[in-house]
Design a protein around this motif. Structure first.
Motif, mmCIF file in Angstrom:
data_model
loop_
_atom_site.group_PDB
_atom_site.id
_atom_site.type_symbol
_atom_site.label_atom_id
_atom_site.label_comp_id
_atom_site.label_asym_id
_atom_site.label_seq_id
_atom_site.Cartn_x
_atom_site.Cartn_y
_atom_site.Cartn_z
ATOM 1 N N ALA A 281 0.951 -1.074 0.150
ATOM 2 C CA ALA A 281 0.296 0.200 -0.331
ATOM 3 C C ALA A 281 0.632 1.185 0.350
ATOM 4 C CB ALA A 281 -1.042 0.318 0.947
ATOM 5 N N LEU A 282 1.853 1.158 0.745
ATOM 6 C CA LEU A 282 3.074 2.336 0.908
ATOM 7 C C LEU A 282 3.305 2.487 -0.608
ATOM 8 C CD1 LEU A 282 4.362 4.895 3.153
ATOM 9 C CD2 LEU A 282 5.732 2.806 3.371
ATOM 10 N N GLY A 283 4.486 1.411 -1.116
ATOM 11 C CA GLY A 283 4.201 1.121 -2.438
ATOM 12 C C GLY A 283 4.003 2.316 -3.329
ATOM 13 N N CYS A 284 2.162 1.381 -3.698
ATOM 14 C CA CYS A 284 1.398 2.001 -4.605
ATOM 15 C C CYS A 284 1.135 3.690 -4.614
ATOM 16 C CB CYS A 284 0.390 1.677 -4.437
ATOM 17 S SG CYS A 284 -0.306 -0.184 -4.873
ATOM 18 N N ALA A 285 1.135 4.181 -3.444
ATOM 19 C CA ALA A 285 1.330 5.084 -3.175
ATOM 20 C C ALA A 285 2.682 6.415 -3.603
ATOM 21 C CB ALA A 285 1.031 6.446 -1.683
ATOM 22 N N GLN A 286 3.463 5.503 -3.431
ATOM 23 C CA GLN A 286 4.966 6.100 -3.596
ATOM 24 C C GLN A 286 5.460 5.796 -5.022
ATOM 25 O OE1 GLN A 286 8.327 6.746 -0.810
ATOM 26 N NE2 GLN A 286 6.669 7.320 -0.364
ATOM 27 N N LEU A 287 4.238 4.984 -5.565
ATOM 28 C CA LEU A 287 5.269 4.824 -6.765
ATOM 29 C C LEU A 287 4.438 5.712 -7.753
ATOM 30 C CD1 LEU A 287 6.318 2.920 -8.960
ATOM 31 C CD2 LEU A 287 4.851 1.619 -8.853
ATOM 32 N N GLU A 288 3.242 6.314 -7.678
ATOM 33 C CA GLU A 288 2.283 7.731 -7.792
ATOM 34 C C GLU A 288 3.131 9.255 -8.194
ATOM 35 O OE1 GLU A 288 -2.246 6.174 -6.775
ATOM 36 O OE2 GLU A 288 -1.102 8.005 -5.579
ATOM 37 N N GLN A 289 4.177 9.021 -7.108
ATOM 38 C CA GLN A 289 5.207 10.554 -6.889
ATOM 39 C C GLN A 289 6.396 9.922 -7.508
ATOM 40 O OE1 GLN A 289 4.502 12.110 -2.372
ATOM 41 N NE2 GLN A 289 3.357 9.653 -2.089
ATOM 42 N N LEU A 290 6.512 8.693 -8.002
ATOM 43 C CA LEU A 290 7.831 8.235 -8.094
ATOM 44 C C LEU A 290 8.297 9.961 -9.434
ATOM 45 C CD1 LEU A 290 10.033 7.661 -8.532
ATOM 46 C CD2 LEU A 290 9.469 5.688 -10.653
ATOM 47 N N PRO A 291 7.820 10.062 -10.487
ATOM 48 C CA PRO A 291 7.969 11.590 -11.529
ATOM 49 C C PRO A 291 8.287 12.138 -10.936
ATOM 50 C CG PRO A 291 6.354 10.497 -12.613
ATOM 51 C CD PRO A 291 6.293 9.783 -11.399
ATOM 52 N N GLY A 292 7.922 13.253 -10.165
ATOM 53 C CA GLY A 292 7.909 14.448 -9.509
ATOM 54 C C GLY A 292 9.171 13.844 -8.180
ATOM 55 N N MET A 293 9.570 13.343 -7.648
ATOM 56 C CA MET A 293 11.080 12.259 -7.265
ATOM 57 C C MET A 293 11.980 12.783 -8.240
ATOM 58 S SD MET A 293 10.114 9.350 -4.215
ATOM 59 C CE MET A 293 8.257 9.754 -3.357
ATOM 60 N N LEU A 294 12.222 11.577 -9.171
ATOM 61 C CA LEU A 294 12.969 12.075 -10.504
ATOM 62 C C LEU A 294 13.267 13.876 -10.916
ATOM 63 C CD1 LEU A 294 12.394 8.524 -12.162
ATOM 64 C CD2 LEU A 294 14.089 9.119 -10.186
ATOM 65 N N SER A 295 12.413 14.115 -10.994
ATOM 66 C CA SER A 295 12.662 15.215 -11.207
ATOM 67 C C SER A 295 13.466 16.308 -10.433
ATOM 68 C CB SER A 295 11.015 16.642 -11.916
ATOM 69 O OG SER A 295 11.569 17.451 -11.973
ATOM 70 N N ALA A 296 13.019 16.307 -8.705
ATOM 71 C CA ALA A 296 13.632 16.719 -7.868
ATOM 72 C C ALA A 296 15.086 16.345 -7.969
ATOM 73 C CB ALA A 296 12.785 16.597 -5.918
ATOM 74 N N LYS A 297 15.219 15.104 -7.843
ATOM 75 C CA LYS A 297 16.140 14.428 -7.715
ATOM 76 C C LYS A 297 17.219 15.122 -9.012
ATOM 77 C CE LYS A 297 16.769 10.308 -6.150
ATOM 78 N NZ LYS A 297 17.696 11.011 -4.831
ATOM 79 N N ARG A 298 16.934 15.375 -9.952
ATOM 80 C CA ARG A 298 17.838 15.709 -11.216
ATOM 81 C C ARG A 298 18.036 16.975 -10.890
ATOM 82 N NH1 ARG A 298 19.073 14.760 -15.776
ATOM 83 N NH2 ARG A 298 18.128 12.503 -15.741
ATOM 84 N N GLN A 299 17.154 17.742 -10.469
ATOM 85 C CA GLN A 299 17.651 19.574 -9.707
ATOM 86 C C GLN A 299 18.938 19.734 -8.748
ATOM 87 O OE1 GLN A 299 13.606 21.745 -8.518
ATOM 88 N NE2 GLN A 299 12.501 20.715 -10.590
ATOM 89 N N LEU A 300 18.580 18.796 -7.857
ATOM 90 C CA LEU A 300 18.982 18.613 -6.957
ATOM 91 C C LEU A 300 21.359 18.463 -7.278
ATOM 92 C CD1 LEU A 300 20.226 18.715 -4.161
ATOM 93 C CD2 LEU A 300 19.128 16.197 -3.492
ATOM 94 N N PHE A 301 20.931 16.871 -7.937
ATOM 95 C CA PHE A 301 22.499 17.098 -8.865
ATOM 96 C C PHE A 301 22.770 18.238 -9.766
ATOM 97 C CE2 PHE A 301 23.628 16.468 -13.516
ATOM 98 C CZ PHE A 301 25.104 16.306 -13.246
ATOM 99 N N ASP A 302 21.516 19.184 -10.175
ATOM 100 C CA ASP A 302 21.885 20.308 -10.840
ATOM 101 C C ASP A 302 22.755 21.904 -9.820
ATOM 102 O OD1 ASP A 302 22.469 21.549 -13.215
ATOM 103 O OD2 ASP A 302 20.852 23.184 -12.820
#
Length: 402
Positions: A281-302
């Motif tokens: 159940a936790l994973g389903c909710a997390q997977l819904e947010q994955l695109p935003g997390m990936l975008s944030a991590k790319r911004q953090l790299f920059d």
């Protein structure tokens, strides 16, 4: 924001370390900052409550089925099998790949210990391979040259001429989410008749030539530990396009129990590796947010890249040119001439409240694995002294000064 100012008595090494501290502060703002913490900003509470209200909190429930489907849809694999953690996923994947007691399995020396442990759970022997500078992962070029000197094919089986044992499989790992040279490694696997199982524990959301990591080998394995890009608390998965492997994997990880309305019949030695519905159940909710997390991590790299651009003799690790990395852990790489600075940087950053870590101790230096076969590990030994992981939580980028 405040910078850390040096005292009059600091050494040159300490001064450089303080410059790193100030660069981190410019990228992510004031301390403290841990290495990687989960972000819960979606439907986690709603799905967990639904799970609790249903009373299906263990191994049976709709969220397990949904998580497996959502994960397969996201990665592009035809099937996924959710399990209790990434190590369990790799253990079962190796068994499904035909790894037997006494076989050797090629793994990177520069990896988390779970990669080697999963091989050992099969009563097989890890055989350690060097990595390459560009990806931090297994070197296809060095491995091919090495196998040409120590291995031979005998009736379609790769044999280590030195030990006499079969070399059954190869397990590349995508270090910190950066995809390895999969084309090169797949060619090696083909030519030496090796089964490839990808350890994609760190690379959910990473793509190699537009295709998700973990989908190139016979199987791939993922981890959803609390420090991964998304988390199920504890959890992992096997992904594959092979229906029979997926079905067998599900059977083995659910104690090899045969379906029946009431009888307890088990036809193999199975494993209680099932992912609980609560975790799914936790994973389903997390997977819904994955695109935003990936975008944030790319911004953090920059942000890190810009903040560290003027630091002498070091840089932030970039993604390989052919890939799209999830930037799971942001990494500072020291040039060879500056490797002596590593410990001073670790000391200064942690003292300032920024949690940083060196890379794992290479497998061939760990007591359980010192006697295992290995090739020359020149690059591994060098990178061990030159890599530092920086605070990498997806929520950190917005804190820094822009």
């Amino acid at each position: 924001m405040n910078s850390v100012l040096p005292s009059a008595s600091v050494t040159a090494e300490q001064l450089t370390a303080l410059e790193v501290v100030n660069a981190i502060a410019r990228a992510i703002g004031e301390a403290p900052a841990v290495l990687h913490e989960p972000q819960f900003a979606g439907n986690e509470w709603e799905y967990l409550k639904e799970c609790l209200d249903s009373t299906f909190v263990s191994s049976v429930g709709k969220f397990v089925d949904r998580f497996e489907k959502d994960l397969a849809d996201y990665t592009g694999a035809r099937y996924s099998v959710a399990v209790v953690n990434g190590t369990a996923a790799l253990h079962i994947a190796l068994k499904l790949a035909g790894v037997q007691a006494g076989d050797e399995v090629l793994t990177p020396a520069l990896t988390f210990v779970a990669t080697a442990n999963a091989v050992s759970y099969c009563n097989a022997i890890p055989h350690f391979v060097d990595c390459e500078e560009a990806t931090l992962g297994m070197s296809a070029v060095a491995l091919r040259e090495y196998l040409q000197s120590v291995a031979e094919l005998h009736h379609g089986v790769c044999i280590n001429r030195q030990s006499g044992r079969p070399i059954r499989a190869i397990v590349p790992m995508h270090t910190f989410g950066h995809p390895v040279d999969l084309d090169g490694l797949m060619a090696v696997a083909h030519d030496f008749k090796l089964v490839m199982v990808e350890d994609a524990a760190e690379s959910l959301g990473s793509f190699y030539h537009g295709r998700h990591t973990g989908t190139f080998g016979r199987m791939g394995t993922l981890s959803f530990n609390g420090n991964k890009t998304i988390t199920t608390g504890g959890g992992g998965a096997i992904i594959t396009d092979d229906e029979s492997l997926a079905r067998h994997g599900k059977h083995l990880t659910t104690t090899a129990k045969l379906p029946h309305r009431w009888a307890y019949e088990h036809d193999q030695i199975g494993y209680n590796y099932r992912m609980p519905n609560l975790n799914a159940a936790l994973g389903c909710a997390q997977l819904e947010q994955l695109p935003g997390m990936l975008s944030a991590k790319r911004q953090l790299f920059d942000a890190y890249r810009k903040a560290c651009a003027d630091l002498p003799g070091m840089h932030i690790v970039r993604e390989p040119a052919y890939s799209q990395s999830n930037f799971w852990l942001q990494t500072l790489k020291l040039e060879r001439e500056n490797m002596a600075l590593r410990d001073a940087i670790l000391e200064a950053t942690n003292a300032a409240g920024y949690m940083t870590r060196p890379i794992w101790r290479p497998m061939h230096k760990l007591q359980p694995y010192v006697g295992c076969p290995r090739m020359e590990l020149t690059v591994t030994s060098s990178l061990e002294q030159r890599l530092i992981n920086l605070p990498s939580s997806s929520g950190l980028g917005a804190r820094g000064a822009r």
